[in-house]
Design an enzyme around this catalytic site. Sequence first.
Site, short mmCIF file in Angstrom:
data_model
loop_
_atom_site.label_atom_id
_atom_site.label_comp_id
_atom_site.label_asym_id
_atom_site.label_seq_id
_atom_site.Cartn_x
_atom_site.Cartn_y
_atom_site.Cartn_z
N HIS A 1 -16.87 5.69 -20.87
CA HIS A 1 -16.43 5.08 -19.48
C HIS A 1 -15.37 4.22 -19.81
CE1 HIS A 1 -18.93 6.47 -16.23
NE2 HIS A 1 -19.83 6.66 -17.08
N THR A 2 -15.10 3.53 -20.66
CA THR A 2 -13.84 2.56 -20.93
C THR A 2 -12.83 3.21 -21.02
OG1 THR A 2 -15.36 0.69 -21.66
CG2 THR A 2 -13.22 0.92 -22.53
N CYS B 1 -18.36 -13.98 -37.82
CA CYS B 1 -19.10 -13.20 -39.04
C CYS B 1 -19.88 -14.04 -39.75
CB CYS B 1 -18.21 -12.12 -39.78
SG CYS B 1 -17.44 -11.04 -38.89
N ARG C 1 -9.01 -9.60 -33.30
CA ARG C 1 -9.23 -9.66 -31.83
C ARG C 1 -7.91 -9.61 -30.81
NH1 ARG C 1 -12.61 -14.25 -28.56
NH2 ARG C 1 -10.25 -15.01 -28.61
N CYS D 1 -20.10 4.47 -30.08
CA CYS D 1 -20.39 3.42 -28.95
C CYS D 1 -21.64 3.75 -28.47
CB CYS D 1 -19.10 3.94 -27.88
SG CYS D 1 -19.41 2.78 -26.62
P1 NAD Z 1 -23.29 6.64 -16.67
O1 NAD Z 1 -22.10 6.78 -15.20
O2 NAD Z 1 -23.50 8.01 -17.50
O3 NAD Z 1 -24.66 6.21 -16.12
C1 NAD Z 1 -24.81 5.17 -15.27
C2 NAD Z 1 -25.98 5.75 -14.19
O4 NAD Z 1 -26.29 4.65 -13.51
C3 NAD Z 1 -26.17 6.94 -13.53
O5 NAD Z 1 -26.89 7.92 -13.89
C4 NAD Z 1 -26.02 6.51 -12.14
O6 NAD Z 1 -26.61 7.66 -11.29
C5 NAD Z 1 -26.88 5.19 -12.27
N1 NAD Z 1 -26.69 4.26 -11.31
C6 NAD Z 1 -25.66 3.91 -10.65
N2 NAD Z 1 -25.65 3.01 -9.64
C7 NAD Z 1 -27.21 2.82 -9.46
C8 NAD Z 1 -28.10 1.98 -9.01
N3 NAD Z 1 -27.59 1.09 -7.79
N4 NAD Z 1 -29.23 1.88 -9.26
C9 NAD Z 1 -29.74 2.56 -10.21
N5 NAD Z 1 -29.14 3.38 -11.08
C10 NAD Z 1 -27.68 3.62 -10.59
O7 NAD Z 1 -22.74 5.73 -17.58
P2 NAD Z 1 -23.21 5.23 -19.14
O8 NAD Z 1 -22.40 6.11 -19.98
O9 NAD Z 1 -24.41 5.37 -19.38
O10 NAD Z 1 -22.43 3.74 -19.24
C11 NAD Z 1 -23.16 2.74 -18.48
C12 NAD Z 1 -22.51 1.48 -18.42
O11 NAD Z 1 -22.47 1.06 -19.75
C13 NAD Z 1 -20.91 1.66 -18.05
O12 NAD Z 1 -20.54 0.41 -17.39
C14 NAD Z 1 -20.16 1.50 -19.48
O13 NAD Z 1 -18.90 0.83 -19.35
C15 NAD Z 1 -21.24 0.27 -20.07
N6 NAD Z 1 -21.01 0.14 -21.77
C16 NAD Z 1 -21.09 -1.01 -22.28
C17 NAD Z 1 -20.92 -1.02 -23.46
C18 NAD Z 1 -21.01 -2.45 -24.14
O14 NAD Z 1 -21.01 -2.69 -25.17
N7 NAD Z 1 -21.59 -3.40 -23.31
C19 NAD Z 1 -20.86 -0.01 -24.41
C20 NAD Z 1 -20.65 1.22 -23.77
C21 NAD Z 1 -20.79 1.09 -22.38
C1 022 Z 2 -17.35 0.48 -24.93
N1 022 Z 2 -17.28 -0.61 -23.82
C2 022 Z 2 -17.85 0.03 -22.58
C3 022 Z 2 -17.98 1.31 -22.86
N2 022 Z 2 -17.81 1.51 -24.01
C4 022 Z 2 -17.14 -1.76 -24.01
C5 022 Z 2 -16.37 -2.46 -23.56
C6 022 Z 2 -16.01 -3.90 -23.89
C7 022 Z 2 -16.81 -4.62 -24.66
C8 022 Z 2 -17.66 -3.86 -25.34
C9 022 Z 2 -18.01 -2.56 -24.91
C10 022 Z 2 -16.61 -5.99 -24.97
C11 022 Z 2 -17.33 -7.13 -24.95
C12 022 Z 2 -16.92 -8.15 -25.04
C13 022 Z 2 -15.64 -7.79 -25.47
N3 022 Z 2 -15.30 -6.42 -25.43
C14 022 Z 2 -14.59 -9.04 -26.00
C15 022 Z 2 -14.76 -9.12 -27.33
C16 022 Z 2 -14.02 -10.40 -28.11
O1 022 Z 2 -13.37 -10.90 -27.26
O2 022 Z 2 -14.21 -10.56 -29.14
C17 022 Z 2 -14.19 -5.95 -25.65
C18 022 Z 2 -13.99 -5.23 -27.05
C19 022 Z 2 -12.71 -4.70 -27.39
C20 022 Z 2 -11.83 -4.76 -26.48
C21 022 Z 2 -11.82 -5.23 -25.30
C22 022 Z 2 -12.93 -5.88 -24.82
C23 022 Z 2 -10.52 -3.97 -27.14
O3 022 Z 2 -10.30 -3.59 -28.05
N4 022 Z 2 -9.45 -3.70 -26.03
C24 022 Z 2 -15.14 -4.90 -28.13
ZN ZN Z 3 -17.58 3.39 -25.15
#
Ligand code: NAD
Ligand code: 022
Ligand code: ZN
Length: 375
Positions: free
Chosen positions: A41-42, A98, A110, A169
Amino acid sequence: MDVRAAIAVAAGKPLEVTTVQLEGPRAFEVLVEIKATGICHTDDFTLSGADPEGIFPAILGHEGAGVVVEVGKGVTSLKPGDHVIPLYTPECRECPSCLSRKTNLCTAIRSTQGQGVMPDGTSRFKINGEKVHHYMGCSTFANYTVLPEIALAKVNPAAAFDKICYIGCGVTTGIGAVINTAKVEMGATAIVFGLGGIGLNVIQGLRLAGADMIIGVDLNIDKKPWGERFGMTHFVNPLEVGEDLVPYLVNLTKRGADQIGGADYTFDCTGNTKVMRQALEASHRGWGKSVVIGVAGAGQEISTRPFQLVTGRTWMGTAFGGARGRTDVPKIVDWYLDGKIEIDPMITHVMPLEDINKGFELMHSGESIRSVVVY
Ligand code: NAD
Ligand code: 022
Ligand code: ZN
């Protein structure tokens, strides 16, 4: 050298698959042949133009796996032939973050990473003499890329690239949120909001941790069999429950003598700020932990009544599942090889680089769990 890459030329435009020039590795850098990459998604968030920090032109992609081809001066932990997974969250083991042991957010590179360049401030990619930016320090939408040594996890060479790229990821984020961030214990109750690629990995992480009750919540009923496949015990469709989703979930999680209800752990895997609030409020009074995994759009805010926190709920977030990449990613690859976790069924679509834009379309329509490009 000439490499094949999908270039993000401008916001809102499809990727252009073409040939670009890649310079070899400088000191503390590594040239990697990327064998496979997931589409996440990103990448789409940046390509769409919604990411205020997005830079163009750039080579996107952050979920890859490949082989070391050449190492620059000073590189000691890797050699040609090693199998590696690129890390958008690096692990230098020397910066204050770290060394703190309290976070995985390494700060060593970063700022340059966010600017789309290598730690020395320059890019290794060019097209017709013009600079092309790196992305999240990875740029896996190219069949060769250069990364800092600290942004590569060396993994077991027995594992297939077209599966373990997802550990770069989605898999690590979902499983890590359960194990590293929430620290879920045996017998716990949990609610997972959003059963996409992240939510399903949270579910299999909960199964691995020994949770008793794993409730999945999704608007899309087609996700129910997917959740069940990885350990979900109950499914809730918010459209059927209506306005009272939170009380409904709280009631569902009442067990034995406990008449308060609420899950021990809840996870937002949607990126929707309203869902984040529901997830917090559906966690148990006194001890519930709610983990924000979904990334919301720029400028969005979350809210709840302070009472929710005063009464003992904890709101937390996670990046890359709290995983320390060079230490934890090789372990997750071994868990996959040992059959402790599943990856293969989640990779619903495989395509050559030429068809990468189809992978983005499959993600938009919700048809795919994960699309993987194989070079
Ligand atoms: P995806 O689109 O495959 O899945 C999202 C799911 O949520 C779908 O099945 C959708 O039907 C459901 N949904 C949407 N609105 C909803 C609601 N109101 N109530 C219940 N369900 C609902 O996405 P994904 O690949 O699983 O990614 C999910 C999120 O995680 C994204 O925002 C992505 O950017 C994030 N992400 C974060 C990190 C991190 O490090 N924090 C890493 C990877 C992905
Ligand atoms: C990956 N992500 C969503 C879907 N796939 C995702 C996006 C952002 C982050 C993590 C996972 C994230 C959270 C917190 C930060 N990032 C900031 C980290 C920091 O400031 O140390 C993030 C990361 C990388 C980047 C931007 C934001 C980048 O390389 N541009 C880990
Ligand atoms: Zn990702």
